[in-house]
Scaffold this motif. Sequence first.
Motif, mmCIF file in Angstrom:
data_model
loop_
_atom_site.group_PDB
_atom_site.id
_atom_site.type_symbol
_atom_site.label_atom_id
_atom_site.label_comp_id
_atom_site.label_asym_id
_atom_site.label_seq_id
_atom_site.Cartn_x
_atom_site.Cartn_y
_atom_site.Cartn_z
ATOM 1 N N GLU A 55 -5.412 -13.815 -2.621
ATOM 2 C CA GLU A 55 -5.344 -12.351 -2.576
ATOM 3 C C GLU A 55 -6.706 -11.729 -2.877
ATOM 4 N N ALA A 56 -7.412 -12.263 -3.864
ATOM 5 C CA ALA A 56 -8.731 -11.730 -4.223
ATOM 6 C C ALA A 56 -9.716 -11.900 -3.067
ATOM 7 N N LEU A 57 -9.694 -13.061 -2.431
ATOM 8 C CA LEU A 57 -10.586 -13.316 -1.298
ATOM 9 C C LEU A 57 -10.280 -12.355 -0.152
ATOM 10 N N LEU A 58 -9.006 -12.239 0.203
ATOM 11 C CA LEU A 58 -8.639 -11.380 1.318
ATOM 12 C C LEU A 58 -8.901 -9.911 0.994
ATOM 13 N N ARG A 108 -3.449 -2.145 -2.360
ATOM 14 C CA ARG A 108 -2.920 -3.467 -2.708
ATOM 15 C C ARG A 108 -1.800 -3.331 -3.724
ATOM 16 N N GLN A 109 -0.858 -4.281 -3.631
ATOM 17 C CA GLN A 109 0.302 -4.304 -4.530
ATOM 18 C C GLN A 109 0.934 -2.919 -4.582
ATOM 19 N N ASP A 140 1.858 -6.733 -0.672
ATOM 20 C CA ASP A 140 0.525 -7.192 -1.070
ATOM 21 C C ASP A 140 -0.564 -6.219 -0.628
ATOM 22 N N PHE A 141 -0.615 -5.893 0.658
ATOM 23 C CA PHE A 141 -1.627 -4.982 1.194
ATOM 24 C C PHE A 141 -0.958 -4.061 2.208
ATOM 25 N N TYR A 154 -1.341 2.632 5.369
ATOM 26 C CA TYR A 154 -0.365 3.626 5.793
ATOM 27 C C TYR A 154 -0.729 4.234 7.149
ATOM 28 N N ARG A 155 -2.006 4.467 7.367
ATOM 29 C CA ARG A 155 -2.433 5.090 8.627
ATOM 30 C C ARG A 155 -1.984 4.283 9.839
ATOM 31 N N HIS A 156 -2.088 2.967 9.743
ATOM 32 C CA HIS A 156 -1.732 2.097 10.863
ATOM 33 C C HIS A 156 -0.349 1.469 10.687
ATOM 34 N N ARG A 157 0.372 1.858 9.601
ATOM 35 C CA ARG A 157 1.721 1.330 9.339
ATOM 36 C C ARG A 157 1.719 -0.193 9.354
ATOM 37 N N LEU A 158 0.717 -0.773 8.669
ATOM 38 C CA LEU A 158 0.518 -2.220 8.665
ATOM 39 C C LEU A 158 0.638 -2.761 7.251
ATOM 40 N N ILE A 159 1.427 -3.824 7.102
ATOM 41 C CA ILE A 159 1.586 -4.519 5.830
ATOM 42 C C ILE A 159 1.125 -5.954 6.028
#
Length: 108
Positions: A16-19, A33-34, A43-44, A47-52
């Motif tokens: 997680e830290a690396l990414l 994050r979180q 985890d990440f 919102y703008r791109h609706r991406l998790i």
Amino acid sequence: AEQRAKELRRNLTEAEALLWHHIRYDVPAKFRRQEPIGGYICDFVCYRHRLIVELDGSQHADSAHDARRDSWLRSQGFTVLRFWNDEVMRTCDEVLETIYNAVVTDSD
């Protein structure tokens, strides 16, 4: 959920830290994050791109809970990308390329 999210932000796994480092500096989108969404902590999130983006250890293999969670998050309009921790550690550039392409493709 917010207290648990704060605890998770303070105790990132190595993957997680690396990414997180690369997402912050190499991906042209703002992520949190979180982040609590509904009854889940993601985890990440962008919102703008609706991406998790979710990172998983081996305890998540064939997880019915993760399948329900992903289904619910998708029903809320999110795209969910899942990667194994080991995948991030070994092939971080490929993982970043997938995330980058998801953000850039959405921007078109």
